[in-house]
Design a protein around this motif. Structure first.
Motif, PDB file in Angstrom:
ATOM      1  N   ILE A 181       1.215  14.696   9.265  1.00 34.91           N
ATOM      2  CA  ILE A 181       1.665  14.650  10.660  1.00 34.91           C
ATOM      3  C   ILE A 181       2.159  13.249  11.009  1.00 34.91           C
ATOM      4  CG2 ILE A 181       0.844  14.739  13.054  1.00 34.91           C
ATOM      5  CD1 ILE A 181      -0.945  17.087  12.222  1.00 34.91           C
ATOM      6  N   PHE A 182       1.439  12.239  10.560  1.00 31.18           N
ATOM      7  CA  PHE A 182       1.862  10.861  10.851  1.00 31.18           C
ATOM      8  C   PHE A 182       3.114  10.488  10.065  1.00 31.18           C
ATOM      9  CE2 PHE A 182      -2.280  10.531  12.779  1.00 31.18           C
ATOM     10  CZ  PHE A 182      -2.090   9.586  13.780  1.00 31.18           C
ATOM     11  N   VAL A 183       3.242  11.019   8.877  1.00 29.13           N
ATOM     12  CA  VAL A 183       4.470  10.778   8.099  1.00 29.13           C
ATOM     13  C   VAL A 183       5.656  11.441   8.790  1.00 29.13           C
ATOM     14  CG1 VAL A 183       5.652  11.239   5.919  1.00 29.13           C
ATOM     15  CG2 VAL A 183       3.256  10.499   5.904  1.00 29.13           C
ATOM     16  N   ASP A 184       5.484  12.679   9.219  1.00 29.10           N
ATOM     17  CA  ASP A 184       6.558  13.410   9.887  1.00 29.10           C
ATOM     18  C   ASP A 184       6.960  12.743  11.202  1.00 29.10           C
ATOM     19  OD1 ASP A 184       6.466  15.211   7.812  1.00 29.10           O
ATOM     20  OD2 ASP A 184       5.295  16.718   8.903  1.00 29.10           O
ATOM     21  N   ALA A 185       6.012  12.071  11.848  1.00 29.89           N
ATOM     22  CA  ALA A 185       6.310  11.383  13.112  1.00 29.89           C
ATOM     23  C   ALA A 185       6.998  10.047  12.877  1.00 29.89           C
ATOM     24  CB  ALA A 185       5.026  11.185  13.907  1.00 29.89           C
ATOM     25  N   GLY A 186       7.163   9.658  11.616  1.00 27.63           N
ATOM     26  CA  GLY A 186       7.815   8.397  11.303  1.00 27.63           C
ATOM     27  C   GLY A 186       6.933   7.182  11.515  1.00 27.63           C
ATOM     28  N   LEU A 187       5.621   7.394  11.581  1.00 29.21           N
ATOM     29  CA  LEU A 187       4.692   6.292  11.846  1.00 29.21           C
ATOM     30  C   LEU A 187       4.115   5.694  10.569  1.00 29.21           C
ATOM     31  CD1 LEU A 187       2.798   7.935  14.835  1.00 29.21           C
ATOM     32  CD2 LEU A 187       4.644   6.253  14.947  1.00 29.21           C
ATOM     33  N   VAL A 188       4.074   6.479   9.494  1.00 23.87           N
ATOM     34  CA  VAL A 188       3.530   6.028   8.217  1.00 23.87           C
ATOM     35  C   VAL A 188       4.520   6.421   7.122  1.00 23.87           C
ATOM     36  CG1 VAL A 188       1.593   6.225   6.608  1.00 23.87           C
ATOM     37  CG2 VAL A 188       1.169   6.320   9.065  1.00 23.87           C
ATOM     38  N   ASP A 189       4.627   5.569   6.120  1.00 19.02           N
ATOM     39  CA  ASP A 189       5.637   5.790   5.075  1.00 19.02           C
ATOM     40  C   ASP A 189       5.367   7.041   4.243  1.00 19.02           C
ATOM     41  OD1 ASP A 189       7.026   3.559   5.875  1.00 19.02           O
ATOM     42  OD2 ASP A 189       6.008   2.222   4.455  1.00 19.02           O
ATOM     43  N   ASP A 190       4.108   7.220   3.820  1.00 15.56           N
ATOM     44  CA  ASP A 190       3.806   8.372   2.969  1.00 15.56           C
ATOM     45  C   ASP A 190       2.340   8.759   3.105  1.00 15.56           C
ATOM     46  OD1 ASP A 190       2.265   6.722   0.969  1.00 15.56           O
ATOM     47  OD2 ASP A 190       4.245   5.835   0.688  1.00 15.56           O
ATOM     48  N   VAL A 191       2.012   9.930   2.585  1.00 10.25           N
ATOM     49  CA  VAL A 191       0.660  10.475   2.692  1.00 10.25           C
ATOM     50  C   VAL A 191      -0.357   9.577   2.002  1.00 10.25           C
ATOM     51  CG1 VAL A 191      -0.829  12.395   1.993  1.00 10.25           C
ATOM     52  CG2 VAL A 191       1.417  12.862   2.989  1.00 10.25           C
ATOM     53  N   ASP A 192      -0.006   9.076   0.824  1.00 10.01           N
ATOM     54  CA  ASP A 192      -0.948   8.230   0.077  1.00 10.01           C
ATOM     55  C   ASP A 192      -1.325   6.981   0.851  1.00 10.01           C
ATOM     56  OD1 ASP A 192      -1.259   9.877  -2.104  1.00 10.01           O
ATOM     57  OD2 ASP A 192       0.427   9.008  -3.201  1.00 10.01           O
ATOM     58  N   THR A 193      -0.360   6.365   1.528  1.00  9.38           N
ATOM     59  CA  THR A 193      -0.645   5.159   2.320  1.00  9.38           C
ATOM     60  C   THR A 193      -1.678   5.456   3.392  1.00  9.38           C
ATOM     61  OG1 THR A 193       1.579   4.259   1.948  1.00  9.38           O
ATOM     62  CG2 THR A 193       0.361   3.414   3.846  1.00  9.38           C
ATOM     63  N   PHE A 194      -1.518   6.606   4.048  1.00 11.41           N
ATOM     64  CA  PHE A 194      -2.457   6.989   5.102  1.00 11.41           C
ATOM     65  C   PHE A 194      -3.842   7.270   4.521  1.00 11.41           C
ATOM     66  CE2 PHE A 194      -4.714   9.838   7.868  1.00 11.41           C
ATOM     67  CZ  PHE A 194      -4.419   9.389   9.142  1.00 11.41           C
ATOM     68  N   LEU A 195      -3.906   8.066   3.477  1.00 10.85           N
ATOM     69  CA  LEU A 195      -5.201   8.465   2.914  1.00 10.85           C
ATOM     70  C   LEU A 195      -5.930   7.291   2.272  1.00 10.85           C
ATOM     71  CD1 LEU A 195      -4.315  11.934   1.359  1.00 10.85           C
ATOM     72  CD2 LEU A 195      -5.519  11.464   3.498  1.00 10.85           C
ATOM     73  N   ASN A 196      -5.200   6.395   1.631  1.00  7.01           N
ATOM     74  CA  ASN A 196      -5.844   5.226   1.027  1.00  7.01           C
ATOM     75  C   ASN A 196      -6.514   4.364   2.089  1.00  7.01           C
ATOM     76  OD1 ASN A 196      -5.129   5.907  -1.592  1.00  7.01           O
ATOM     77  ND2 ASN A 196      -3.235   4.715  -1.556  1.00  7.01           N
ATOM     78  N   CYS A 197      -5.874   4.272   3.238  1.00  5.22           N
ATOM     79  CA  CYS A 197      -6.480   3.515   4.337  1.00  5.22           C
ATOM     80  C   CYS A 197      -7.660   4.284   4.917  1.00  5.22           C
ATOM     81  CB  CYS A 197      -5.435   3.244   5.420  1.00  5.22           C
ATOM     82  SG  CYS A 197      -6.097   2.427   6.890  1.00  5.22           S
ATOM     83  N   ALA A 198      -7.462   5.571   5.208  1.00  5.63           N
ATOM     84  CA  ALA A 198      -8.511   6.379   5.842  1.00  5.63           C
ATOM     85  C   ALA A 198      -9.757   6.505   4.977  1.00  5.63           C
ATOM     86  CB  ALA A 198      -7.960   7.765   6.172  1.00  5.63           C
ATOM     87  N   ASN A 199      -9.579   6.517   3.650  1.00  5.25           N
ATOM     88  CA  ASN A 199     -10.721   6.600   2.728  1.00  5.25           C
ATOM     89  C   ASN A 199     -11.278   5.238   2.358  1.00  5.25           C
ATOM     90  OD1 ASN A 199     -10.845   9.477   2.411  1.00  5.25           O
ATOM     91  ND2 ASN A 199      -8.996   9.367   1.144  1.00  5.25           N
TER      92      ASN A 199
END
Length: 426
Positions: A181-199
């Motif tokens: 959802i954040f990738v689709d909104a143009g807020l985060v580059d890719d899924v891995d970037t988000f998950l690496n931070c969240a985890n």
């Protein structure tokens, strides 16, 4: 014939002369009061000199203190006036970001910390009594130390707001789904970037939250699963990924804080409550059914019935059973796609050993979605009547039937099968 008397002769028959005596003086009158002693002028002079030595320095000291206070007050007054009025020697430009909803007090502290002003309390009072506090906006502002208070407030009152956007996370979305959802909104580059931070695998630290520190490192697939609180967020569009994750973690901590006493009273943990809630979220679908579905799961996990001696959750939402109609965490969810399991045709054995609810006893290693508040509350407060009466099964009506969305509960496997027929599944 007359005889003449001569000196030294005593006539005959004359009386003998008496010896002369001094008259007795009259007694002196007694004094009526004690005579007043003469003043001792030399002793009094010493006392006056001593008193003069004792009092004179104290008076001088008081005068000196008063003058010092007046002088210090005048000095500080000049400093305060100079602070308010500003000067010609301005510092380097700085960008100060004012968050939406910030109070004048917090803004004054922020300006002091940035070195723009010296006295936060003075700025707060000036903004308050000048009547200009209400005009202060939020956003990014360019300020310099040495600016007058009027210039600072004027700058802060300009509408230079940062761009924001709304992001909605539906209840029951997986962590991979949230990242997308954040990738689709143009807020985060890719899924891995988000998950690496969240985890926290990229070094991101969320230890400011108690729930984060209590999540066990037990082999679960994702530490963040279950804690990315589903909500609609208004976020800045130019922030880093940590800001977005932290926003959701902060919301989770705030919303679940009220459940602490219930968790303690039930002798469980927040992590277990979130795990069970993720299944309630998937299996119930309707908030009105959350507590009843929770009761069925509690009976399976805790009942003394020999049929449930192994206390298996047996939820199709996370099992080795592959059905297109099921939103199965291991087979046809965004998580399964992220790991590539459907394409590989098999789920790793170590994952099944932690998540297959038809094989393991108790709850799986981690939540399977990010549940909403109602599901978490239901996990802690199951329907007591359904627990007491011994309900273990439930099924919902098939979408293509007249009972679509209707719930059927059963106490035995036979009753459950009959309900499946009624629901259009058998």
């Amino acid at each position: 014939m007359k005889i003449s008397r001569t000196s030294g002769e005593t006539p005959q028959n004359a009386p003998a002369p008496q010896p002369k005596t001094q008259p007795t003086p009259a007694p002196a009158p007694k004094p009526r009061c004690k005579p007043k002693p003469e003043p001792e002028y030399e002793e009094d002079d010493d006392e006056e000199e001593e008193e003069h030595r004792r009092h004179f320095p104290v008076g001088c000291l008081i005068v000196i203190i008063i003058l010092a206070l007046v002088g210090f007050g005048a000095y500080k007054g000049m400093q305060f006036y100079s602070e308010i009025d500003g000067g010609t020697d301005l510092g380097a430009e700085q960008t100060v970001s004012i968050e939406q909803g910030s109070s004048v007090s917090s803004i004054a502290t922020q300006l002091k910390d940035a070195g723009i002003i010296q006295y936060d309390w003075l700025f707060k009072q000036y903004a308050k009594y000048s009547g200009k506090a209400d005009g202060i906006q939020y956003g990014d502002f360019t300020l310099r130390s040495g600016m007058s208070y009027n210039d600072i407030i004027k700058t802060l009152s300009e509408v230079v707001r940062r761009a924001t956007t709304n992001v909605t996370i539906p209840e029951g979305t997986t962590a991979v789904g949230v990242a997308q959802i954040f990738v689709d909104a143009g807020l985060v580059d890719d899924v891995d970037t988000f998950l690496n931070c969240a985890n926290g695998t990229d070094g991101s630290d969320f230890s400011q939250y108690d729930f984060w520190n209590q999540i066990l490192d037990n082999g679960r697939l994702m530490k963040c699963e279950g804690y990315l609180y589903p909500e609609t967020y208004n976020v800045y569009t130019d922030e880093d990924v940590y800001y977005y994750v932290d926003t959701m973690y902060s919301e989770f901590a705030n919303k679940t804080a009220a459940l602490a006493d219930t968790i303690a009273a039930r002798g469980t943990t927040l992590d277990d409550a979130v795990k069970l809630a993720s299944f309630i979220q998937e299996e119930a679908g309707l908030e009105s059914e959350d507590a009843k579905v929770s009761a069925c799961f509690h009976n399976r996990l805790e009942s003394d019935d020999p049929q449930w001696a192994e206390h298996k959750l047996e939820s199709n939402a996370c099992s080795y059973i592959m059905r297109d109609s099921e939103n199965n965490y291991l087979w046809n969810s965004p998580t399964a796609q992220y790991y590539g399991w459907p394409e590989e045709g098999a789920i790793p054995d170590d994952v099944l050993a932690l998540y297959d609810t038809y094989s393991i006893s108790g709850l799986p290693a981690g939540p399977i979605t990010n549940p909403g508040y109602a599901a978490i509350e239901a996990a802690l407060n199951p329907d007591q009547e359904y627990i007491d009466e011994g309900y273990y099964f439930f099924v919902t009506g098939h979408p293509g039937t007249d009972v679509a969305g209707q719930y059927f509960y059963a106490k035995t496997a036979d009753e459950h099968y009959q309900n499946c027929v009624k629901a259009g599944w058998a």
